[in-house]
Design a protein around this motif. Sequence first.
Motif, PDB file in Angstrom:
ATOM      1  N   ALA A 147      45.939  36.822  40.647  1.00  0.00           N
ATOM      2  CA  ALA A 147      45.771  37.708  39.489  1.00  0.00           C
ATOM      3  C   ALA A 147      44.416  37.425  38.864  1.00  0.00           C
ATOM      4  CB  ALA A 147      46.889  37.476  38.479  1.00  0.00           C
ATOM      5  N   PHE A 148      43.593  38.466  38.741  1.00  0.00           N
ATOM      6  CA  PHE A 148      42.240  38.296  38.220  1.00  0.00           C
ATOM      7  C   PHE A 148      41.956  39.318  37.122  1.00  0.00           C
ATOM      8  CE2 PHE A 148      42.017  37.045  42.749  1.00  0.00           C
ATOM      9  CZ  PHE A 148      41.611  35.728  42.608  1.00  0.00           C
ATOM     10  N   MET A 149      41.424  38.864  35.997  1.00  0.00           N
ATOM     11  CA  MET A 149      40.942  39.734  34.929  1.00  0.00           C
ATOM     12  C   MET A 149      39.574  39.235  34.519  1.00  0.00           C
ATOM     13  SD  MET A 149      40.066  40.663  31.728  1.00  0.00           S
ATOM     14  CE  MET A 149      40.240  39.040  30.954  1.00  0.00           C
ATOM     15  N   GLY A 170      40.817  34.811  22.959  1.00  0.00           N
ATOM     16  CA  GLY A 170      40.358  34.385  24.273  1.00  0.00           C
ATOM     17  C   GLY A 170      40.969  35.247  25.358  1.00  0.00           C
ATOM     18  N   PRO A 171      40.426  35.194  26.564  1.00  0.00           N
ATOM     19  CA  PRO A 171      40.899  36.074  27.640  1.00  0.00           C
ATOM     20  C   PRO A 171      42.349  35.826  28.027  1.00  0.00           C
ATOM     21  CG  PRO A 171      39.441  34.378  28.499  1.00  0.00           C
ATOM     22  CD  PRO A 171      39.343  34.309  27.017  1.00  0.00           C
ATOM     23  N   LEU A 172      42.791  34.570  27.966  1.00  0.00           N
ATOM     24  CA  LEU A 172      44.167  34.276  28.360  1.00  0.00           C
ATOM     25  C   LEU A 172      45.154  34.860  27.358  1.00  0.00           C
ATOM     26  CD1 LEU A 172      46.051  32.876  30.359  1.00  0.00           C
ATOM     27  CD2 LEU A 172      45.892  30.819  28.940  1.00  0.00           C
ATOM     28  N   MET A 173      44.949  34.595  26.072  1.00  0.00           N
ATOM     29  CA  MET A 173      45.866  35.094  25.049  1.00  0.00           C
ATOM     30  C   MET A 173      45.769  36.609  24.888  1.00  0.00           C
ATOM     31  SD  MET A 173      47.809  32.788  23.773  1.00  0.00           S
ATOM     32  CE  MET A 173      47.997  31.035  23.487  1.00  0.00           C
ATOM     33  N   ASP A 174      44.583  37.171  25.095  1.00  0.00           N
ATOM     34  CA  ASP A 174      44.398  38.612  24.914  1.00  0.00           C
ATOM     35  C   ASP A 174      44.906  39.407  26.109  1.00  0.00           C
ATOM     36  OD1 ASP A 174      43.413  41.088  23.800  1.00  0.00           O
ATOM     37  OD2 ASP A 174      41.750  40.925  25.202  1.00  0.00           O
ATOM     38  N   MET A 175      44.449  39.063  27.301  1.00  0.00           N
ATOM     39  CA  MET A 175      44.774  39.840  28.492  1.00  0.00           C
ATOM     40  C   MET A 175      45.848  39.189  29.357  1.00  0.00           C
ATOM     41  SD  MET A 175      43.029  42.538  28.128  1.00  0.00           S
ATOM     42  CE  MET A 175      43.288  43.292  29.728  1.00  0.00           C
ATOM     43  N   GLY A 176      46.038  37.889  29.194  1.00  0.00           N
ATOM     44  CA  GLY A 176      47.044  37.192  29.978  1.00  0.00           C
ATOM     45  C   GLY A 176      48.436  37.788  29.892  1.00  0.00           C
ATOM     46  N   PRO A 177      48.876  38.249  28.703  1.00  0.00           N
ATOM     47  CA  PRO A 177      50.238  38.819  28.640  1.00  0.00           C
ATOM     48  C   PRO A 177      50.472  39.978  29.602  1.00  0.00           C
ATOM     49  CG  PRO A 177      49.486  38.308  26.434  1.00  0.00           C
ATOM     50  CD  PRO A 177      48.313  38.063  27.355  1.00  0.00           C
ATOM     51  N   TYR A 178      49.456  40.811  29.862  1.00  0.00           N
ATOM     52  CA  TYR A 178      49.622  41.906  30.810  1.00  0.00           C
ATOM     53  C   TYR A 178      49.898  41.361  32.217  1.00  0.00           C
ATOM     54  CZ  TYR A 178      47.475  44.785  27.168  1.00  0.00           C
ATOM     55  OH  TYR A 178      47.194  45.423  25.988  1.00  0.00           O
ATOM     56  N   TYR A 179      49.091  40.403  32.625  1.00  0.00           N
ATOM     57  CA  TYR A 179      49.185  39.865  33.967  1.00  0.00           C
ATOM     58  C   TYR A 179      50.412  38.979  34.135  1.00  0.00           C
ATOM     59  CZ  TYR A 179      44.580  41.767  34.872  1.00  0.00           C
ATOM     60  OH  TYR A 179      43.534  42.635  35.057  1.00  0.00           O
ATOM     61  N   LEU A 180      50.689  38.159  33.137  1.00  0.00           N
ATOM     62  CA  LEU A 180      51.831  37.261  33.237  1.00  0.00           C
ATOM     63  C   LEU A 180      53.153  38.009  33.131  1.00  0.00           C
ATOM     64  CD1 LEU A 180      50.395  34.291  31.168  1.00  0.00           C
ATOM     65  CD2 LEU A 180      50.925  34.294  33.618  1.00  0.00           C
ATOM     66  N   SER A 181      53.215  39.024  32.273  1.00  0.00           N
ATOM     67  CA  SER A 181      54.434  39.835  32.206  1.00  0.00           C
ATOM     68  C   SER A 181      54.685  40.519  33.545  1.00  0.00           C
ATOM     69  CB  SER A 181      54.327  40.877  31.092  1.00  0.00           C
ATOM     70  OG  SER A 181      54.259  40.261  29.823  1.00  0.00           O
ATOM     71  N   ALA A 182      53.604  40.971  34.182  1.00  0.00           N
ATOM     72  CA  ALA A 182      53.742  41.591  35.510  1.00  0.00           C
ATOM     73  C   ALA A 182      54.196  40.568  36.537  1.00  0.00           C
ATOM     74  CB  ALA A 182      52.414  42.224  35.934  1.00  0.00           C
ATOM     75  N   LEU A 183      53.611  39.377  36.534  1.00  0.00           N
ATOM     76  CA  LEU A 183      53.982  38.352  37.510  1.00  0.00           C
ATOM     77  C   LEU A 183      55.429  37.911  37.340  1.00  0.00           C
ATOM     78  CD1 LEU A 183      50.721  36.197  37.560  1.00  0.00           C
ATOM     79  CD2 LEU A 183      51.590  37.646  39.417  1.00  0.00           C
ATOM     80  N   VAL A 184      55.882  37.777  36.085  1.00  0.00           N
ATOM     81  CA  VAL A 184      57.282  37.401  35.851  1.00  0.00           C
ATOM     82  C   VAL A 184      58.209  38.539  36.277  1.00  0.00           C
ATOM     83  CG1 VAL A 184      58.987  36.844  34.073  1.00  0.00           C
ATOM     84  CG2 VAL A 184      56.747  35.752  34.018  1.00  0.00           C
ATOM     85  N   THR A 185      57.814  39.778  36.006  1.00  0.00           N
ATOM     86  CA  THR A 185      58.606  40.933  36.440  1.00  0.00           C
ATOM     87  C   THR A 185      58.694  40.995  37.955  1.00  0.00           C
ATOM     88  OG1 THR A 185      58.057  42.226  34.467  1.00  0.00           O
ATOM     89  CG2 THR A 185      58.699  43.457  36.426  1.00  0.00           C
ATOM     90  N   GLN A 248      34.326  42.012  42.284  1.00  0.00           N
ATOM     91  CA  GLN A 248      35.037  42.932  43.172  1.00  0.00           C
ATOM     92  C   GLN A 248      36.396  42.360  43.559  1.00  0.00           C
ATOM     93  OE1 GLN A 248      31.858  43.359  46.182  1.00  0.00           O
ATOM     94  NE2 GLN A 248      31.584  45.456  45.479  1.00  0.00           N
ATOM     95  N   LEU A 249      37.011  41.722  42.595  1.00  0.00           N
ATOM     96  CA  LEU A 249      38.293  41.071  42.824  1.00  0.00           C
ATOM     97  C   LEU A 249      39.444  42.059  42.655  1.00  0.00           C
ATOM     98  CD1 LEU A 249      37.516  37.936  40.652  1.00  0.00           C
ATOM     99  CD2 LEU A 249      37.736  37.945  43.141  1.00  0.00           C
ATOM    100  N   PRO A 250      40.567  41.830  43.347  1.00  0.00           N
ATOM    101  CA  PRO A 250      41.759  42.654  43.103  1.00  0.00           C
ATOM    102  C   PRO A 250      42.351  42.293  41.748  1.00  0.00           C
ATOM    103  CG  PRO A 250      42.304  40.839  44.552  1.00  0.00           C
ATOM    104  CD  PRO A 250      40.813  40.783  44.360  1.00  0.00           C
ATOM    105  N   ARG A 251      43.176  43.181  41.196  1.00  0.00           N
ATOM    106  CA  ARG A 251      43.882  42.855  39.955  1.00  0.00           C
ATOM    107  C   ARG A 251      45.017  41.880  40.245  1.00  0.00           C
ATOM    108  NH1 ARG A 251      40.546  44.038  35.787  1.00  0.00           N
ATOM    109  NH2 ARG A 251      39.806  46.187  35.898  1.00  0.00           N
ATOM    110  N   ILE A 252      46.003  42.344  40.997  1.00  0.00           N
ATOM    111  CA  ILE A 252      47.115  41.484  41.419  1.00  0.00           C
ATOM    112  C   ILE A 252      47.425  41.792  42.880  1.00  0.00           C
ATOM    113  CG2 ILE A 252      49.559  40.929  41.128  1.00  0.00           C
ATOM    114  CD1 ILE A 252      49.318  41.564  38.191  1.00  0.00           C
ATOM    115  N   GLU A 253      47.609  40.750  43.667  1.00  0.00           N
ATOM    116  CA  GLU A 253      48.107  40.893  45.030  1.00  0.00           C
ATOM    117  C   GLU A 253      49.261  39.914  45.228  1.00  0.00           C
ATOM    118  OE1 GLU A 253      44.219  42.487  47.560  1.00  0.00           O
ATOM    119  OE2 GLU A 253      44.895  40.410  47.813  1.00  0.00           O
ATOM    120  N   ILE A 254      50.261  40.353  45.987  1.00  0.00           N
ATOM    121  CA  ILE A 254      51.404  39.512  46.318  1.00  0.00           C
ATOM    122  C   ILE A 254      51.407  39.305  47.825  1.00  0.00           C
ATOM    123  CG2 ILE A 254      53.889  39.187  46.083  1.00  0.00           C
ATOM    124  CD1 ILE A 254      52.592  39.621  43.405  1.00  0.00           C
TER     125      ILE A 254
END
Length: 359
Positions: A147-149, A170-185, A248-254
């Motif tokens: 996961a990259f932002m 900061g980037p983690l507290m601001d944008m992290g919830p989007y990525y972490l909520s997705a990863l937990v989902t 040029q990183l992906p957003r999320i890959e599984i």
Amino acid sequence: MRIGVVGLGVISKVYLDTLRDLADTRVTAVADLMPERAEAVAAGYPGVRATSVAEIYTAPDVDLVLNLTIPSAHAEVARSAIEAGKHVYGEKPLAITTVEAREILSLADRTGVQVGCAPDTVLGTGVQTARATLDSGGIGAPFAATAFMTTPGHERWHPDPEFYYRHGGGPLMDMGPYYLSALVTLLGPVRRVVGMASTPVATRTIGSGPRAGTVFPVEVATHVTGVLEHSTGALSTMMMSFGVWAGQLPRIEIYGTEGALSVPDPNGFEGIVSVFHPSDPQWTVIQPSAGYLNADRGYGVADMVTAIEHGTPLRASGELAHHVLDIMESLLAASESGKSMDVLSVCDRPAPVPLGGEA
């Protein structure tokens, strides 16, 4: 559900427009520390009145308080609403600390009201279609994710960006919830983290608005990296940065035992989901198969209203938001200590959203 909105900054218009068009929600009151802002917003929405922040909590025509204030005020607003017997849905994060977040949830339990929290982007067709693919065994057993932002920073476009660089930002507290909520989902809750963080630049300069050119200090880490161990054993590697000019990183890959899955930007509701199988060595786009269609900010509120009506668990819940906050807090603590940190909170993986789910 009659909704009172507290905090009328940039994001409030999107919420107001969305909730106006949904059948089971109606905004009745708005409030802001700047009364003139509340008056101006109310004038643009028939049937909506301006009131004070103090009065909105006890207003008889408000059942749910939508908390769109800055992060440092999230806990105070939530507590005030809950103590007045109102349901609460807030912007992320739920609070600045896990201690505050736990207090909010405990108070809500005692009071008998519900707490929901952004992001609700995970309810759209992007993340939900990816989840449906995983749950159907589309890439075998998932064992890892990335996961990259990355962005140069919000001060380039936001006229008052200082809060992004103070405690709670900061980037983690601001944008992290989007990525972490997705990863937990997608992969379930997290049980352990390791991480490192840095602050490459000590000051930032406002790039737009009447205060353009103003220099202000940075008080938080602006580049954070970490590895998350999910309860399933899957490992997610993430990087959140306010210091990368281009990438040029992906957003999320599984990554699974039988293929790979590309997940769209979790800061949006839609996007292209694609899958790779070794038997067909190319990425194949998957058509939307789950999630709310044409969703926008505010669908989490509507989903919450439906859950309250039917007595079912919230998807964009306070418990999920508390767990995400705990992951972020643990990751920053790990970066300070140089050791892995156990994530002590737990949450259920939210229920999936069927394609075109009701809201």
